[in-house]
Write a protein that holds these residues in place. Structure first.
Motif, PDB file in Angstrom:
ATOM      1  N   ASP A   1       2.271   3.863  13.485  1.00  0.00           N
ATOM      2  CA  ASP A   1       1.475   2.717  13.036  1.00  0.00           C
ATOM      3  C   ASP A   1       0.728   3.033  11.743  1.00  0.00           C
ATOM      4  O   ASP A   1       0.474   4.197  11.439  1.00  0.00           O
ATOM      5  CB  ASP A   1       0.457   2.377  14.138  1.00  0.00           C
ATOM      6  N   ASP A   2       0.365   2.004  11.000  1.00  0.00           N
ATOM      7  CA  ASP A   2      -0.500   2.131   9.808  1.00  0.00           C
ATOM      8  C   ASP A   2       0.063   3.094   8.769  1.00  0.00           C
ATOM      9  O   ASP A   2      -0.698   3.806   8.099  1.00  0.00           O
ATOM     10  CB  ASP A   2      -1.915   2.599  10.200  1.00  0.00           C
TER      11      ASP A   2
ATOM     12  N   GLU B   1       3.924  -4.931   8.194  1.00  0.00           N
ATOM     13  CA  GLU B   1       2.759  -5.519   8.867  1.00  0.00           C
ATOM     14  C   GLU B   1       1.867  -6.279   7.896  1.00  0.00           C
ATOM     15  O   GLU B   1       1.753  -5.890   6.736  1.00  0.00           O
ATOM     16  CB  GLU B   1       1.883  -4.394   9.423  1.00  0.00           C
TER      17      GLU B   1
ATOM     18  N   ASP C   1       1.702  -0.296   6.683  1.00  0.00           N
ATOM     19  CA  ASP C   1       0.374  -0.893   6.791  1.00  0.00           C
ATOM     20  C   ASP C   1       0.177  -2.080   5.854  1.00  0.00           C
ATOM     21  O   ASP C   1       0.742  -2.140   4.761  1.00  0.00           O
ATOM     22  CB  ASP C   1      -0.700   0.152   6.500  1.00  0.00           C
TER      23      ASP C   1
END
Ligand code: C2E
Ligand code: MG
Ligand code: MG
Ligand code: MG
Length: 279
Positions: free
Chosen positions: A178-179, A236, A201
């Motif tokens: 993630d990120d 995202e 991200d």
């Protein structure tokens, strides 16, 4: 004024520290109450398959409607992590996600749920067997699960964390980093850990359509690199048509963002599982 008076600067700093400490303390005691009284709710943000234009799956995001000090998970999750309360909260999130997924899989067969797992959960030795027991209890296939981890979990190269990730992966659960692009984003983690998906991200996505964007060049390079490693990409934080179109041009197959859908309740999610988007 602060420059001329070191005393004043010091007081100012101390006041801020005290305020931060007090609000942390407040959030922590509020969190204990929330765990006991079952105050959390799980929302879901759809993840879009850009080829079929349909909802491929959804990310589970915790919500705390009754919170007094802060409703923002970006604020209360770190407090939960520091105080150890994340263990109880993380277990609740997983159980709720499994319960909802079991219901959803009765309606459609293509969906999956992506759950954020904190570093403190991964380094706990009982985590893997807890997940295994949930899979048995709710009879959901491991292939319908993604666990989102951040690089902080991988930085310490803790053996329990690595073993847990490998066992989860062997079971058929996909692991998403993630990120990506905010922390150290070390390429070595992509080689040493069982990573199936990288989530780019929003801080990168938000800059890709600027003129002469270095972020765009980086995203293009990353897309190539990750495809060579057989790792999928999710972009995202897509908020504009331009960002969406550019991601598609770069061959990114999975996206997520306010442009398509905001996080929604389980009931709302069920209603849009069969929708197609217009982008
Ligand atoms: P994350 O895992 O990176 O989740 C994505 C965040 O971006 C979510 O914020 C989501 O609402 C937001 N977002 C999605 N699309 C857009 C967009 O187009 N624009 C913008 N500006 N934001 C967008 P949220 O729900 O406030 O969560 C913040 C963070 O809190 C999450 O970041 C995650 O690190 C953490 N978190 C949330 N739920 C959980 C949970 O159940 N467990 C754990 N351990 N952490 C969680
Ligand atoms: Mg996430
Ligand atoms: Mg993220
Ligand atoms: Mg995050």
């Amino acid at each position: 004024r602060a420059k001329r008076s070191p005393q004043l600067q010091y007081c100012f700093f101390e006041d801020n520290m005290q305020e931060a400490f007090l609000s942390k303390y407040k959030i922590e005691s509020e969190l204990r109450h929330a765990i006991e009284h079952d105050e959390f709710v799980l929302h879901y943000q759809p993840i879009i398959d850009m080829q079929s234009k349909r909802v491929a799956g959804a990310e589970a995001l915790i919500r705390w409607p009754q919170a007094l000090t802060s409703k923002n998970p970006g604020v209360f999750i770190p407090v939960a992590e520091e105080s150890g309360l994340i263990q109880a909260i993380g277990k609740w999130v997983l159980q709720q996600a499994f319960r909802d997924l079991q219901k959803r899989l009765k309606e459609v067969d293509f969906t999956y749920v992506s759950v954020n797992v904190s570093p403190c959960q991964l380094c706990e030795s009982g985590f893997f067997s807890y997940v295994e027991s949930l899979i048995k209890q709710y009879e959901v296939p491991a292939s319908a699960l993604v666990f989102e981890v951040t690089e902080t979990a991988l930085l310490s190269e803790d053996t329990v964390t690595l073993n847990t990730l490998n066992s989860l992966h062997d079971l058929g659960i996909r692991i998403a980093l993630d990120d990506f692009g905010t922390g150290f984003s070390s390429i070595s983690h992509l080689l040493s850990c069982p990573i199936d998906i990288v989530k780019i991200d929003k801080s990168i996505i938000q800059n890709i359509t600027c003129p002469n964007s270095k972020h765009k060049n980086m995203l293009e390079g990353l897309t190539y690199l990750l495809s060579q490693l057989n790792i999928s990409i999710i972009a995202e934080g897509i908020e504009t048509q331009e960002q969406s179109a550019l991601c598609q041009r770069l061959g990114i197959k999975l996206t997520q963002g306010f442009l398509y859908y905001r996080p929604a309740s389980e009931v709302e999610l069920q209603l849009l599982l069969n929708n197609t988007i217009e982008q």
